[in-house]
Design a protein around this motif. Structure first.
Motif, PDB file in Angstrom:
ATOM      1  N   THR A  29       7.383   4.304  -2.852  1.00 43.67           N
ATOM      2  CA  THR A  29       7.156   2.902  -2.484  1.00 43.67           C
ATOM      3  C   THR A  29       6.760   2.046  -3.686  1.00 43.67           C
ATOM      4  N   LYS A  46       6.377   4.178   3.804  1.00 47.46           N
ATOM      5  CA  LYS A  46       7.730   3.835   4.222  1.00 47.46           C
ATOM      6  C   LYS A  46       7.879   4.208   5.691  1.00 47.46           C
ATOM      7  N   LEU A  83      12.022  -3.086   3.681  1.00 46.16           N
ATOM      8  CA  LEU A  83      11.927  -2.288   2.459  1.00 46.16           C
ATOM      9  C   LEU A  83      13.062  -2.698   1.521  1.00 46.16           C
TER      10      LEU A  83
END
Length: 363
Positions: free
Chosen positions: A246, A283, A353
């Motif tokens: 991430t 995530k 994302l």
């Protein structure tokens, strides 16, 4: 006129009706050149009305295929336009023979669809206008969204300078540095000055419109927390848990700072024994989850403080954070304030994302 076209649904019906009315007028004027009888006006009116009816379902069908791949969408539009054109041609010929030719019935069934190419051209023109107008509206909406995001980001930056980097934070930090100097702890004082300088530089020079990698946001959060830790010493505990993978995710710059400031204000400063602040990133499918949690007095105090008359509670930071997220992500985000267990408050943010290599990096 602008107000008349502000509503997209109203805009469609106006343009749709005007388009078919124009079709009827052009065909009627053409019929005058051929010196046809008045009965042809009825035929033309029926043709335009049937075309008006047949193209209404196309609007909803085209909405459904709007997000398809271009080649697939174009092929589908051609096929559907051809089918609608054939059906419309049959009805037009029937009207023409029934009204203008007094019930004439041809023996060859191909005569019912002999004018399909002309009708196909009309349906393609309608489809082209529909997609052209919809694409223009989409561009305008994206432009408006971009302008809104820019305004909200600059507004957020100004508000950050006003109360997120408030005089109390600077005064407390400078007092802490002064105390370190007085007790001859010059090394710690130099580190504090350096951290304060780095944090202010990051805050002032990062463009709030652009997104930054999460690792930079965590770096800024560490700077802020390290400065506060000098004030609170052992009363402030920090836990940062960044899930591998991430670090390169793109987030709005300084999106965590007002949440951390709230936690400092309500979970650490007001507690005799201080408190803990935990920052977690995860995530989840195609989304990025950010969490700032504390073990302070809990949700009621935070909620009550946001309702004060002077509007200086933690609700201000949360409202501004929500406004920035809405401007940047439209409806594709979530910001939830819940009770932490066993005590305290946690703020969860969910955003799409996006990895650093998919967008332009910050200068």
């Amino acid at each position: 006129m602008n107000k008349l076209f502000e509503d997209r649904n109203r805009q469609f019906w106006i343009l749709h009706t005007l388009g078919w009315l124009g079709f009827a007028i052009v065909n009627y004027l053409s019929s005058l050149v051929l010196d046809t009888r008045d009965a042809y006006l009825i035929v033309i009116s029926l043709d335009a009305y049937v075309g008006w009816l047949l193209t209404i379902p196309l609007r909803y069908f085209y909405r459904h295929i709007w997000a398809w791949e271009p080649w697939k969408m174009i092929l589908t539009v051609l096929v559907v336009a051809l089918l609608i054109a054939m059906f419309w041609t049959v009805i037009r010929n029937f009207n023409y023979w029934e009204i203008y030719r007094h019930g004439y019935r041809p023996s060859d069934w191909l005569l019912y669809i002999k004018d399909t190419p002309a009708a196909f051209y009309v349906m393609l023109s309608w489809s082209g206008l529909y997609f052209g107008i919809k694409y223009y509206q989409t561009l305008q909406a994206e432009k408006q969204k971009s302008l809104t995001a820019m305004n909200k980001a600059h507004e957020a930056q100004l508000k950050m300078l006003r109360y997120q980097l408030n005089p109390h934070f600077l005064f407390n930090t400078l007092n802490a540095i002064s105390t370190l100097v007085l007790i001859n702890d010059n090394d710690t004082a130099n580190k504090m000055v350096s951290r304060l300088s780095d944090f202010l530089r990051y805050s002032l020079y990062k463009d709030p419109i652009n997104k930054v990698p999460l690792e930079q946001e965590i770096y800024a959060a560490r700077l802020y927390l390290e400065i506060e830790k000098v004030r609170f010493s052992e009363r402030l505990s920090i836990v940062i848990d960044v899930e591998p993978g991430t670090e390169k995710a793109l987030v709005p710059s300084l999106i965590l700072q007002p949440l951390i400031e709230n936690a400092i204000k309500y979970a650490v400063a007001r507690e005799v024994n201080g408190g803990e602040i935990a920052i977690t990133t995860r995530k989840f499918g195609h989304d990025l989850l950010l969490e700032v949690a504390d073990n302070g007095p809990g949700l009621p105090e935070i909620v009550d403080s946001s309702k004060t008359a002077d509007n200086k509670g933690s609700g201000v930071g949360l409202v501004n954070t929500r406004e920035r997220l809405a401007a940047l992500y439209d409806n594709d985000f979530a910001l939830v304030l819940t009770q932490n267990q066993p005590r305290g408050v946690k703020v969860n943010i969910r955003i799409p994302l996006q990895l650093e290599q998919t967008e332009t990096k910050d200068a």
